[in-house]
Design an enzyme around this catalytic site. Structure first.
Site, PDB file in Angstrom:
ATOM      1  N   HIS A 157       1.687   0.315  10.633  1.00 27.18           N
ATOM      2  CA  HIS A 157       0.846  -0.577  11.452  1.00 27.18           C
ATOM      3  C   HIS A 157      -0.674  -0.610  10.935  1.00 27.18           C
ATOM      4  O   HIS A 157      -0.820  -0.905   9.602  1.00 27.18           O
ATOM      5  CB  HIS A 157       0.878  -0.037  12.871  1.00 27.18           C
ATOM      6  CG  HIS A 157       0.638  -0.696  13.764  1.00 27.18           C
ATOM      7  ND1 HIS A 157       0.049  -2.197  13.712  1.00 27.18           N
ATOM      8  CD2 HIS A 157       0.406  -0.589  15.320  1.00 27.18           C
ATOM      9  CE1 HIS A 157      -0.341  -2.517  15.139  1.00 27.18           C
ATOM     10  NE2 HIS A 157      -0.269  -1.759  15.958  1.00 27.18           N
ATOM     11  N   HIS A 210       5.239  -8.461   6.620  1.00 26.19           N
ATOM     12  CA  HIS A 210       4.854  -8.383   8.024  1.00 26.19           C
ATOM     13  C   HIS A 210       5.918  -8.643   8.962  1.00 26.19           C
ATOM     14  O   HIS A 210       6.679  -9.618   8.280  1.00 26.19           O
ATOM     15  CB  HIS A 210       3.611  -9.373   8.491  1.00 26.19           C
ATOM     16  CG  HIS A 210       2.922  -9.229   9.462  1.00 26.19           C
ATOM     17  ND1 HIS A 210       3.522  -9.618  10.716  1.00 26.19           N
ATOM     18  CD2 HIS A 210       1.688  -8.592   9.861  1.00 26.19           C
ATOM     19  CE1 HIS A 210       2.315  -9.208  11.655  1.00 26.19           C
ATOM     20  NE2 HIS A 210       1.490  -8.274  11.353  1.00 26.19           N
ATOM     21  N   ASP A 236      -4.485  -6.282   5.930  1.00 26.21           N
ATOM     22  CA  ASP A 236      -4.927  -5.015   5.628  1.00 26.21           C
ATOM     23  C   ASP A 236      -4.793  -4.917   4.195  1.00 26.21           C
ATOM     24  O   ASP A 236      -5.796  -3.715   3.600  1.00 26.21           O
ATOM     25  CB  ASP A 236      -3.771  -3.941   6.037  1.00 26.21           C
ATOM     26  CG  ASP A 236      -3.779  -3.560   7.648  1.00 26.21           C
ATOM     27  OD1 ASP A 236      -5.145  -3.756   8.159  1.00 26.21           O
ATOM     28  OD2 ASP A 236      -2.985  -3.348   8.222  1.00 26.21           O
TER      29      ASP A 236
HETATM   30  N1  CMC Z   1       7.348  -3.498  -0.328  1.00 31.02           N
HETATM   31  C1  CMC Z   1       8.609  -3.697  -0.742  1.00 31.02           C
HETATM   32  N2  CMC Z   1       9.626  -4.094  -0.082  1.00 31.02           N
HETATM   33  C2  CMC Z   1       9.325  -4.360   1.223  1.00 31.02           C
HETATM   34  C3  CMC Z   1       8.078  -4.327   1.909  1.00 31.02           C
HETATM   35  C4  CMC Z   1       6.946  -3.918   0.903  1.00 31.02           C
HETATM   36  N3  CMC Z   1       5.811  -3.716   1.374  1.00 31.02           N
HETATM   37  N4  CMC Z   1       8.126  -4.726   2.875  1.00 31.02           N
HETATM   38  C5  CMC Z   1       9.474  -5.085   3.147  1.00 31.02           C
HETATM   39  N5  CMC Z   1      10.190  -4.913   2.103  1.00 31.02           N
HETATM   40  C6  CMC Z   1      11.633  -5.309   2.019  1.00 31.02           C
HETATM   41  C7  CMC Z   1      12.488  -4.272   2.513  1.00 31.02           C
HETATM   42  O1  CMC Z   1      12.922  -3.040   2.017  1.00 31.02           O
HETATM   43  C8  CMC Z   1      13.606  -5.127   3.180  1.00 31.02           C
HETATM   44  O2  CMC Z   1      14.175  -5.316   1.689  1.00 31.02           O
HETATM   45  P1  CMC Z   1      16.250  -5.465   2.087  1.00 31.02           P
HETATM   46  O3  CMC Z   1      16.294  -6.696   2.929  1.00 31.02           O
HETATM   47  O4  CMC Z   1      16.457  -5.514   0.834  1.00 31.02           O
HETATM   48  O5  CMC Z   1      16.521  -4.252   2.631  1.00 31.02           O
HETATM   49  C9  CMC Z   1      12.824  -6.493   3.370  1.00 31.02           C
HETATM   50  O6  CMC Z   1      11.796  -6.566   2.592  1.00 31.02           O
HETATM   51  C10 CMC Z   1      12.709  -6.424   4.987  1.00 31.02           C
HETATM   52  O7  CMC Z   1      11.921  -5.498   5.302  1.00 31.02           O
HETATM   53  P2  CMC Z   1      11.945  -4.923   6.826  1.00 31.02           P
HETATM   54  O8  CMC Z   1      11.283  -3.608   6.484  1.00 31.02           O
HETATM   55  O9  CMC Z   1      13.251  -5.182   7.460  1.00 31.02           O
HETATM   56  O10 CMC Z   1      10.911  -5.812   7.440  1.00 31.02           O
HETATM   57  P3  CMC Z   1      10.248  -5.419   8.957  1.00 31.02           P
HETATM   58  O11 CMC Z   1       9.708  -6.772   9.442  1.00 31.02           O
HETATM   59  O12 CMC Z   1      10.916  -4.453   9.551  1.00 31.02           O
HETATM   60  O13 CMC Z   1       8.677  -4.701   8.366  1.00 31.02           O
HETATM   61  C11 CMC Z   1       6.739  -4.044   7.611  1.00 31.02           C
HETATM   62  C12 CMC Z   1       7.704  -5.088   8.295  1.00 31.02           C
HETATM   63  C13 CMC Z   1       5.267  -4.466   7.932  1.00 31.02           C
HETATM   64  C14 CMC Z   1       6.883  -2.808   8.336  1.00 31.02           C
HETATM   65  C15 CMC Z   1       6.985  -3.877   6.257  1.00 31.02           C
HETATM   66  O14 CMC Z   1       6.986  -5.176   5.456  1.00 31.02           O
HETATM   67  C16 CMC Z   1       6.106  -2.791   5.473  1.00 31.02           C
HETATM   68  O15 CMC Z   1       6.361  -1.525   5.514  1.00 31.02           O
HETATM   69  N6  CMC Z   1       4.995  -3.239   4.849  1.00 31.02           N
HETATM   70  C17 CMC Z   1       4.091  -2.354   4.135  1.00 31.02           C
HETATM   71  C18 CMC Z   1       3.220  -1.821   5.234  1.00 31.02           C
HETATM   72  C19 CMC Z   1       1.991  -2.729   5.659  1.00 31.02           C
HETATM   73  O16 CMC Z   1       1.287  -3.418   4.974  1.00 31.02           O
HETATM   74  N7  CMC Z   1       1.761  -2.972   7.026  1.00 31.02           N
HETATM   75  C20 CMC Z   1       0.919  -3.657   7.680  1.00 31.02           C
HETATM   76  C21 CMC Z   1       1.342  -4.805   8.355  1.00 31.02           C
HETATM   77  S1  CMC Z   1      -0.020  -5.660   8.766  1.00 31.02           S
HETATM   78  C22 CMC Z   1      -1.066  -4.872   9.843  1.00 31.02           C
HETATM   79  C23 CMC Z   1      -0.430  -4.799  11.444  1.00 31.02           C
HETATM   80  O17 CMC Z   1      -0.330  -5.788  11.995  1.00 31.02           O
HETATM   81  O18 CMC Z   1      -0.102  -3.609  11.887  1.00 31.02           O
END
Ligand code: CMC
Length: 432
Positions: free
Chosen positions: A269, A310, A368
């Site tokens: 987050h 995201h 971010d």
């Molecule tokens: N790098 C590499 N792979 C990724 C990433 C990433 N940053 N984010 C998601 N993926 C992949 C993930 O491994 C999954 O792959 P697969 O379908 O093969 O298993 C797929 O994309 C979907 O990911 P998810 O975890 O199911 O997606 P989510 O919606 O649950 O997670 C997230 C969203 C923001 C937590 C995630 O994208 C992440 O961890 N990003 C990095 C951390 C980040 O930058 N967070 C800030 C968010 S913006 C600020 C805020 O509003 O808080």
């Protein structure tokens, strides 16, 4: 809130005998929702880990269309607010539903200015922390501690008390943030100055010392204001939902915002802006990028590219677009446009926009990604990045808390799919 069903959903669990009629409600924008509240009386709960399909409340504050990359506050697009408005005006809008008249705006700005100091006793709370404490740990503690200072206005059912608390929180958060930085550096706390605007004042409290004049750079102050503005609210994200959940028990607003700060701290987050810079440091050089991208794509490796992806935005993050432009303005002003950090960031961004892995999963740079680069260039230490996010997000948290408390609400109490042991008899220790 009384809801009118626009249509009915029919749910059949086990053949025709158990068809449940569930009312469907429509908002002004966005997806319809199915009211599943009656399922419990029929012997079922819904199951939605991570709340990916669950609307937990009604809200009139912020709307996001993640597929189209739209973010509206009270109906106004974030791009227009970033271009034409400013952070304090947005705070007013979030809290009051409408943009202020010029008289209302002047009064609001004046009120915030006159609430920026913190009680001298609060200084003792800071002194209790180790100098190397993470500033988010300090922020959780001192924000919660504010509950102990304002007994005069803690009646959550009194709208005037809630208004005063909102003003106090918005006004004092930059002061607390700057104090948490000054404490770590061992420098004296710097008092706020009423001749400066919100962002200027924050920079002054961060970087001034009693020894010499500190002149705030207007380009940097504008960028800081924009960073606060772009973080001001983001509907029912993890920290805002935490504030609502804590608030639903009737807890006092300072404690609820402290809970929101704690939830924001995590790297998925608000902690992501700090994680971006840590990651760029770890990558170290453009020539290492491919190795890290390969790690991010490897299903057996937990590593993720911080600042990408995201939960809601699956097209682009409209805040990131504004932030990208601000990033270039700040780096040009500071003459560091060709810094190695920026070069690595640009290369990563290019890869994410072209590489099939990222394109297929719709992983774009988020807010971010750029905010971390700007904050670093301004001279804000990495450990303070999430504190900046928390400061900016405060009006959103308090607006959501106020919206919930101002209308009938229920204590938040999710259910579970229990997978533990069924009832069994206790065996005394000697017989196990
Ligand atoms: N790098 C590499 N792979 C990724 C990433 C990433 N940053 N984010 C998601 N993926 C992949 C993930 O491994 C999954 O792959 P697969 O379908 O093969 O298993 C797929 O994309 C979907 O990911 P998810 O975890 O199911 O997606 P989510 O919606 O649950 O997670 C997230 C969203 C923001 C937590 C995630 O994208 C992440 O961890 N990003 C990095 C951390 C980040 O930058 N967070 C800030 C968010 S913006 C600020 C805020 O509003 O808080």
């Amino acid at each position: 809130m009384v809801q009118k069903a626009t249509k009915m959903a029919r749910l059949s669990v086990d053949g025709e005998d158990s068809v449940f009629e569930l009312p469907v409600y429509s908002g002004t924008e966005g997806q319809d929702v199915i009211n599943v509240g009656s399922l419990t009386s029929k012997g079922y709960f819904t199951y939605d880990p991570g709340f990916v399909s669950t609307a937990a409340c009604d809200s009139e504050i912020t709307y996001i269309d993640g597929d189209k990359g739209i973010l509206l506050h009270r109906g106004y697009p974030i791009e227009q607010l970033a271009e034409q408005s400013n952070y304090l005006e947005l705070c007013y809008l979030l809290l009051n539903e409408e943009l202020p008249s010029s008289a209302q705006q002047a009064e609001f700005v004046d009120t915030i200015k006159h609430h920026t100091m913190v009680h001298e006793q609060l200084v003792h709370f800071f002194r209790g922390f180790r100098r190397d404490a993470h500033p988010m740990a300090i922020m959780c503690g001192v924000t919660g501690a504010l509950s102990a200072f304002y007994h005069d206005s803690l009646d959550i059912d009194n709208a005037e008390h809630r208004r005063i608390t909102a003003h106090r929180l918005i006004a004092k958060m930059p002061t607390l943030a700057a104090m948490s930085y000054k404490y770590a550096t061992g420098q004296p706390f710097i008092f706020p100055r009423n001749d400066l605007d919100y962002a200027e004042n924050f920079l002054h409290m961060m970087f001034a010392t009693p020894c010499e004049d500190y002149k705030v750079n207007p380009v940097i102050a504008k960028a800081m204001d924009k960073i606060f503005l772009l973080h001001a609210d983001h509907e029912q994200n993890a920290s805002t939902s935490t504030v609502r959940l804590a608030g639903s028990t009737g807890a006092n607003p300072f404690a609820c915002i402290a809970a929101g700060i704690a939830a924001l701290w995590g790297p998925s987050h608000g902690g992501a802006n700090e994680a971006v810079l840590t990651m760029l440091d770890e990558i170290g050089d453009v020539k290492n990028i491919d190795k890290f991208v390969a790690k991010a794509k490897d299903p057996d490796d937990d590593f993720r590219l911080m600042g990408f992806g995201h939960r809601v935005y699956k097209n682009y993050d409209p805040r990131a677009k504004v932030m990208q432009q601000t990033c270039h303005e700040v780096l040009a002003e500071l003459g560091v446009e060709d810094s190695p950090t920026l070069k690595m960031a640009q290369r990563l961004e290019q890869i994410a926009l072209e590489d099939e892995y990222f394109v297929k999963r719709r992983l774009y740079p988020n807010v971010d990604f750029y905010s971390g680069i700007i904050l670093k260039a301004i001279g804000i230490p990495v450990e303070m990045f999430t504190v900046m996010f928390a400061t900016g997000r405060t009006p959103g948290w308090i607006a959501h808390w106020n919206e919930m408390i101002g209308a009938p609400y229920k204590i938040g109490r999710p259910r579970q799919l229990y997978k533990g042991h069924s009832a069994r008899d206790y065996v005394p220790v000697g017989k196990r």
